[in-house]
Write an enzyme that holds these catalytic residues in place. Structure first.
Site, mmCIF file in Angstrom:
data_model
loop_
_atom_site.group_PDB
_atom_site.id
_atom_site.type_symbol
_atom_site.label_atom_id
_atom_site.label_comp_id
_atom_site.label_asym_id
_atom_site.label_seq_id
_atom_site.Cartn_x
_atom_site.Cartn_y
_atom_site.Cartn_z
ATOM 1 N NE ARG A 1 143.387 60.897 44.082
ATOM 2 C CZ ARG A 1 143.739 59.698 44.492
ATOM 3 N NH1 ARG A 1 144.243 59.527 45.683
ATOM 4 N NH2 ARG A 1 143.570 58.643 43.710
ATOM 5 N N GLY B 1 124.051 56.758 32.302
ATOM 6 C CA GLY B 1 123.516 56.125 31.099
ATOM 7 C C GLY B 1 124.664 55.492 30.359
ATOM 8 C CE LYS C 1 127.374 50.946 34.564
ATOM 9 N NZ LYS C 1 128.717 50.829 33.992
ATOM 10 C CG ASP D 1 125.368 52.622 32.084
ATOM 11 O OD1 ASP D 1 126.243 52.356 31.230
ATOM 12 O OD2 ASP D 1 125.605 53.294 33.087
ATOM 13 C CB THR E 1 128.087 47.657 31.612
ATOM 14 O OG1 THR E 1 128.005 49.058 31.824
ATOM 15 C CG2 THR E 1 129.042 47.073 32.627
ATOM 16 C CD GLU F 1 133.239 53.225 41.076
ATOM 17 O OE1 GLU F 1 133.092 52.567 42.126
ATOM 18 O OE2 GLU F 1 133.377 54.453 41.055
HETATM 19 P P1 13P Z 1 132.391 49.723 32.228
HETATM 20 O O1 13P Z 1 133.756 50.173 31.900
HETATM 21 O O2 13P Z 1 132.350 48.594 33.181
HETATM 22 O O3 13P Z 1 131.620 49.320 30.989
HETATM 23 O O4 13P Z 1 131.620 50.964 32.879
HETATM 24 C C1 13P Z 1 131.614 52.186 32.178
HETATM 25 C C2 13P Z 1 130.261 52.789 32.096
HETATM 26 O O5 13P Z 1 129.647 53.039 33.112
HETATM 27 C C3 13P Z 1 129.658 53.033 30.777
HETATM 28 O O6 13P Z 1 128.436 53.726 30.830
#
Ligand code: 13P
Length: 330
Positions: free
Chosen positions: A34, A136, A191, A244, A248, A281
């Site tokens: 971008r 995932g 998640k 996932d 995380t 996110e």
């Molecule tokens: P995080 O950086 O919060 O762990 O998210 C990254 C992700 O989605 C890994 O699968």
């Protein structure tokens, strides 16, 4: 094998996708950034030192800020843009994203106010399109180093999911197909909320038992939410769900876990967001998921406490008290 795939976005996951695709012979890959300076810096150095230190972007990956050049001859697009910027970015590019090129989405979130999943935003902004969600346990930092990982390619269109499986799989990146697009996208979004809770637990020094409880009860409430929105329960027991969630919640470099850890240690959300390079996110997703759960009457106790800590200034230790001492139902 498609002749060319264009990745929209130049963050860590966008770069990791470019590396994966470029590992296939005959596959042309372009990254659209971008920001013009980002594009020229990446092109000059072939590195994304800020987000993926030590990783070299293969020389045959085209890197450009010129969207027309980026998407010229592209058969597939990859959306690698944070969910809260996805709509505005695609709207601004839409006149170049014509044709019916399928979109592979690696976006994990839910849009505020509309409560839409990434594939729905893509469909709304680009017109009806085939979308495959790739999700995932897939930290870009590890994929870019070609460490083993397994994910799912989800789409209602099985043939298309198989096509994506074929074009992106490598000997170190194993892709399963799944038809439950709703479940896979919701799992990827939710998640991150539990990841923040796990981080808060780490920041408060609560240890392994507390975090395991959050992960286990977390997948229960994610599944409850998903089923209320039409997802298949089995999806949440798979790579896009529990898989996932584990990554995380345990990763030292997980962005969402990190936000939680700093909150648990007493920093304010504003301070944390000001000093973060990447987008976590889970922060905006928590707001959307909490509000939608309230509207639909879905019981989401962990999400509710994360929401109160993030947006109502509830002290993390008090959120723990509320979770531990609410009435036991079973
Ligand atoms: P995080 O950086 O919060 O762990 O998210 C990254 C992700 O989605 C890994 O699968």
């Amino acid at each position: 094998m498609p002749s060319k795939t264009t990745i929209l976005g130049s963050g860590a996951m966008a770069t990791a996708c470019a590396i994966l695709l470029a590992d296939h012979e005959g596959q042309d890959v372009a990254i659209w950034a971008r920001n013009e300076e980002t594009a020229s810096e990446l092109r000059r150095t072939r590195r994304n030192e800020r987000l993926l230190p030590g990783i070299v972007i293969p020389h045959h990956v085209q890197i450009t800020h010129d969207i027309a050049a980026a998407v010229e001859d592209a058969e597939f697009l990859v959306a690698a843009i944070p969910s809260q910027y996805l709509r505005s970015t695609l709207e601004s590019l839409s006149k170049y994203l014509t044709g019916n090129r399928p979109v592979i989405s690696v976006v994990k979130g839910m849009e505020n106010e509309t409560f839409l999943r990434p594939s729905q935003i893509i469909e709304e902004t680009l017109g009806s399109r085939a979308v495959v969600a790739l999700s995932g346990p897939s930290h870009a930092e590890e994929i870019a180093r070609r460490l083993p990982a397994s994910v799912v390619a989800a789409s209602g269109d099985v043939a298309l999911a198989r096509r994506v499986q074929e074009m992106i799989s490598t000997d170190r990146f194993r892709v399963y197909t799944n038809q439950d697009l709703i479940g896979v996208e919701l799992a990827g979004a939710l998640k991150n909320v539990i990841g923040i809770a796990a981080g808060i637990s780490d920041g408060l020094g609560y240890g392994d038992n507390a975090k395991s409880a959050l992960m286990t009860r977390g997948i229960v409430e994610i599944t409850r939410f998903g089923m209320a929105l039409g997802a298949e329960p089995d999806t949440f027991a798979g790579l896009a769900g529990i898989g996932d969630l584990i990554t995380t919640c345990v990763s030292p470099y997980g962005r969402n876990r990190m936000v939680g850890e700093r909150l648990g240690k007493g920093e304010s959300l504003a301070q944390i967001l000001k000093t973060m390079d990447a987008v976590a996110e889970g922060v905006s997703t928590t707001r959307a998921v909490y509000q939608l759960a309230e509207k639909k009457g879905i019981d989401m106790p962990i999400t509710e406490q994360v929401y109160r800590v993030l947006f109502e200034g509830l002290p993390p230790a008090e959120a723990t008290d509320r979770l531990m001492n609410r009435p036991v139902r079973g």
